[in-house]
Design a protein around this motif. Structure first.
Motif: not given
Length: 254
Positions: A82, A86, A145-146, A149, A159, A162
């Motif tokens: 990520t 973002v 975003e998480l 991925a 990460l 995050v």
């Protein structure tokens, strides 16, 4: 070890951004990379994930040399990351954004959209599947975003902050989401400034300062390390804290 960095170094215009960094991430673990702003953490992620090619050193993924491998090829092997900033596809829905990642494994649109729905529920975005990504809050964008991925079905997830920009309640909601990733078999290496999350999640921590690793160990060990205290709080801080009986040492990582 699922991921190994061996003596990685890179410079930009004479500035040594990462210097002789080595680390090894066990499969199935949650590990953290911490350090002051400008320490080189995101640059190291770029080296690990193929967005940057090192001047020296190697990156091994599951024993395979992937040094400088293009990110899309690394993703097919099972590495995803990520980004701290973002940038979703704002005009597309949450479902469609996640499906972009799912297309790495699922070429059919219907299959990718179905996978996107399942992943959205996994990161607590199920109620916002049909919302335009541009309308999400900061927390929602971090979850998206998480999810993008995760949609690539990674074995290893990098990460990059995050939890940055989230309020305490949102952080508390995200910590179990990250913890469940490891329970589901995803190895996690996270850059994070929220030390209570690092203390809660990470089994091991590496501390980077001025491009060099200065400490490694459990979260409790590194927050007591004099070099870490100096890196965060400045020259002489470790001695001052020692003179105060160590009060406040746990704050060094904030």
């Amino acid at each position: 070890m699922l991921l190994q960095a061996q003596a990685l170094s890179i410079s930009f215009g004479g500035l040594k951004a990462v210097q002789d960094v080595s680390l090894a991430v066990p499969e199935g673990s949650i590990s953290a990379l911490v350090g002051p702003n400008g320490a080189g953490k995101t640059t190291l992620f770029g080296l690990l994930s193929g967005f940057l090619r090192p001047d020296q050193g190697k990156v091994l993924f599951d024993g395979r040399d992937i040094t400088g491998m293009a990110p899309q090829r690394a993703a097919r092997l099972g590495m995803a990351r990520t980004f701290q900033i973002v940038q979703p596809f704002g005009a597309q829905t949450v479902r469609e954004n996640i499906a972009v990642g799912a297309h790495l494994r699922l070429p059919g649109r219907a299959d990718a959209l179905a996978a996107a729905e399942a992943i959205a529920r996994r990161v607590n975005l199920g109620a916002q599947l049909d919302k335009p990504a541009a309308d999400l809050t900061v927390c929602g964008r971090k979850r998206l975003e998480l999810a993008r991925a995760l949609a690539t079905r990674p074995r290893l997830l990098l990460l990059d902050e995050v939890l940055a920009g989230l309020n305490p309640a949102e952080i508390d909601e995200m910590i179990p989401v990250v913890r469940l990733l490891a329970a589901d078999g995803v190895t996690v290496l996270m850059i994070e400034h929220v030390m209570r999350a690092v203390m809660s999640l990470a089994a091991q921590v590496w501390v980077l300062a001025q491009g060099r690793l200065i400490a490694q160990g459990t979260p409790a060990q590194v927050t007591r390390d004099a070099a870490v205290v100096e890196a965060y709080l400045g020259h002489g801080a470790a001695a001052r804290l020692a003179g105060q009986g160590g009060a406040g040492r746990a704050e060094a990582g904030r």
